[in-house]
Design a protein around this motif. Sequence first.
Motif, short mmCIF file in Angstrom:
data_model
loop_
_atom_site.label_atom_id
_atom_site.label_comp_id
_atom_site.label_asym_id
_atom_site.label_seq_id
_atom_site.Cartn_x
_atom_site.Cartn_y
_atom_site.Cartn_z
N TRP A 142 0.85 -1.21 0.00
CA TRP A 142 0.00 0.00 0.00
C TRP A 142 0.88 1.24 0.00
N CYS A 143 1.88 1.24 0.84
CA CYS A 143 2.77 2.42 0.95
C CYS A 143 3.52 2.66 -0.35
N GLN A 144 3.98 1.57 -0.97
CA GLN A 144 4.70 1.73 -2.24
C GLN A 144 3.80 2.29 -3.32
N SER A 145 2.54 1.86 -3.30
CA SER A 145 1.59 2.33 -4.32
C SER A 145 1.23 3.80 -4.13
N LYS A 146 1.55 4.34 -2.98
CA LYS A 146 1.24 5.76 -2.69
C LYS A 146 2.52 6.58 -2.72
N ASN A 147 3.29 6.40 -3.75
CA ASN A 147 4.49 7.21 -3.92
C ASN A 147 5.55 6.91 -2.85
N ASN A 148 5.64 5.62 -2.49
CA ASN A 148 6.69 5.17 -1.56
C ASN A 148 6.68 5.85 -0.20
N ILE A 149 5.56 5.79 0.46
CA ILE A 149 5.48 6.33 1.82
C ILE A 149 6.34 5.46 2.74
N PRO A 150 7.16 6.08 3.59
CA PRO A 150 7.93 5.28 4.56
C PRO A 150 6.98 4.54 5.51
N TYR A 151 7.35 3.30 5.84
CA TYR A 151 6.49 2.46 6.69
C TYR A 151 7.29 1.90 7.86
N PHE A 152 6.71 2.00 9.06
CA PHE A 152 7.33 1.43 10.27
C PHE A 152 6.30 0.61 11.02
N GLU A 153 6.76 -0.49 11.60
CA GLU A 153 5.91 -1.26 12.51
C GLU A 153 6.38 -0.94 13.92
N THR A 154 5.44 -0.43 14.71
CA THR A 154 5.82 0.16 16.00
C THR A 154 5.06 -0.48 17.17
N SER A 155 5.57 -0.23 18.34
CA SER A 155 4.81 -0.51 19.55
C SER A 155 4.95 0.69 20.48
N ALA A 156 3.83 1.31 20.78
CA ALA A 156 3.86 2.40 21.76
C ALA A 156 4.05 1.81 23.15
N LYS A 157 3.78 0.51 23.26
CA LYS A 157 3.89 -0.12 24.58
C LYS A 157 5.36 -0.38 24.95
N ASP A 158 6.10 -1.01 24.03
CA ASP A 158 7.50 -1.31 24.37
C ASP A 158 8.49 -0.44 23.60
N ALA A 159 7.98 0.55 22.90
CA ALA A 159 8.80 1.58 22.21
C ALA A 159 9.48 1.09 20.93
N THR A 160 9.15 -0.11 20.46
CA THR A 160 9.76 -0.61 19.23
C THR A 160 9.58 0.39 18.09
N ASN A 161 10.70 0.76 17.48
CA ASN A 161 10.72 1.61 16.28
C ASN A 161 10.14 3.02 16.44
N VAL A 162 9.79 3.41 17.64
CA VAL A 162 9.14 4.72 17.81
C VAL A 162 10.13 5.85 17.52
N GLU A 163 11.31 5.74 18.11
CA GLU A 163 12.34 6.76 17.88
C GLU A 163 12.70 6.83 16.40
N GLN A 164 12.91 5.68 15.78
CA GLN A 164 13.29 5.63 14.36
C GLN A 164 12.22 6.28 13.49
N ALA A 165 10.95 5.95 13.79
CA ALA A 165 9.85 6.50 12.99
C ALA A 165 9.82 8.01 13.10
N PHE A 166 9.97 8.53 14.31
CA PHE A 166 9.88 9.98 14.48
C PHE A 166 11.11 10.69 13.91
N GLN A 167 12.24 10.00 13.82
CA GLN A 167 13.39 10.61 13.14
C GLN A 167 13.06 10.83 11.67
N THR A 168 12.47 9.83 11.07
CA THR A 168 12.07 9.97 9.65
C THR A 168 11.01 11.05 9.50
#
Length: 210
Positions: A142-168
């Motif tokens: 879906w993201c690729q079909s929309k002009n390559n939107i960056p995609y992250f799988e996150t957890s607000a509970k254990d903080a997985t990828n949250v910092e990385q996503a917000f850097q982008t």
Amino acid sequence: MTSKKKVLVKVVILGDSCVGKTSLMNQYAIKTFSNHYKATIGADFLTKEVMVDDRVVVLQIWDTAGQERFRSLNAAFYRGADCCVLVFDLTRSDTFISLDNWKEEFLIQACPRNPENFPFVVLGNKIDLENRQVTTKRAQAWCQSKNNIPYFETSAKDATNVEQAFQTIACNALKQASQVTDVELYHDFPEPIVFGENDESKSSAKRCSC
Ligand code: G3D
Ligand code: MG
């Protein structure tokens, strides 16, 4: 109190109710997660400073106060956004299907100058849960079909990828804001706003690069 030139960027977080928008914002900006969190309370936005390359960026992160339930967000919510974060819940495919509507609604309401190239970032949240309904492949397609939107799988509970996503998010918002003239872009701000109690969150700005 000293004053520094900083770049203010506005980020809005959209998505269905209960996907974790407020929790993500809190995890990033205040580094907390509450299992008992029920509704968005208080201010319409939080601010956090990040370093992007050699610039201090003040991220102004706008969260809804629950009005997304009624699709009745005020125009001021969208106005002047430099990046739009679309959040869905990986365990509820209906919230993924809604992304099309949220994206369209954003473009109608925010009316960016160059809608084709406006920066979106998609977050598939609640990766810590087991009962996932949306595969990585499906979300990426879906993201690729929309002009390559960056995609992250996150957890607000254990903080997985949250910092990385917000850097982008910060990098892409800054790029978008940089298309505005410097006169509009620069603002005078007092010294950093501090969130949280621990030393890490008191440090003035996080560093990332585009
Ligand atoms: P919203 O702002 O999009 O409406 P909230 O969503 O941040 O209020 O979160 C809705 C519910 O999902 C909350 O549960 C919250 O604790 C939970 N939640 C948010 N993010 C995550 C996550 O990454 N993992 C898990 N396991 N749960 C998450 P309650 O029970 O308080 O309604
Ligand atoms: Mg909320």
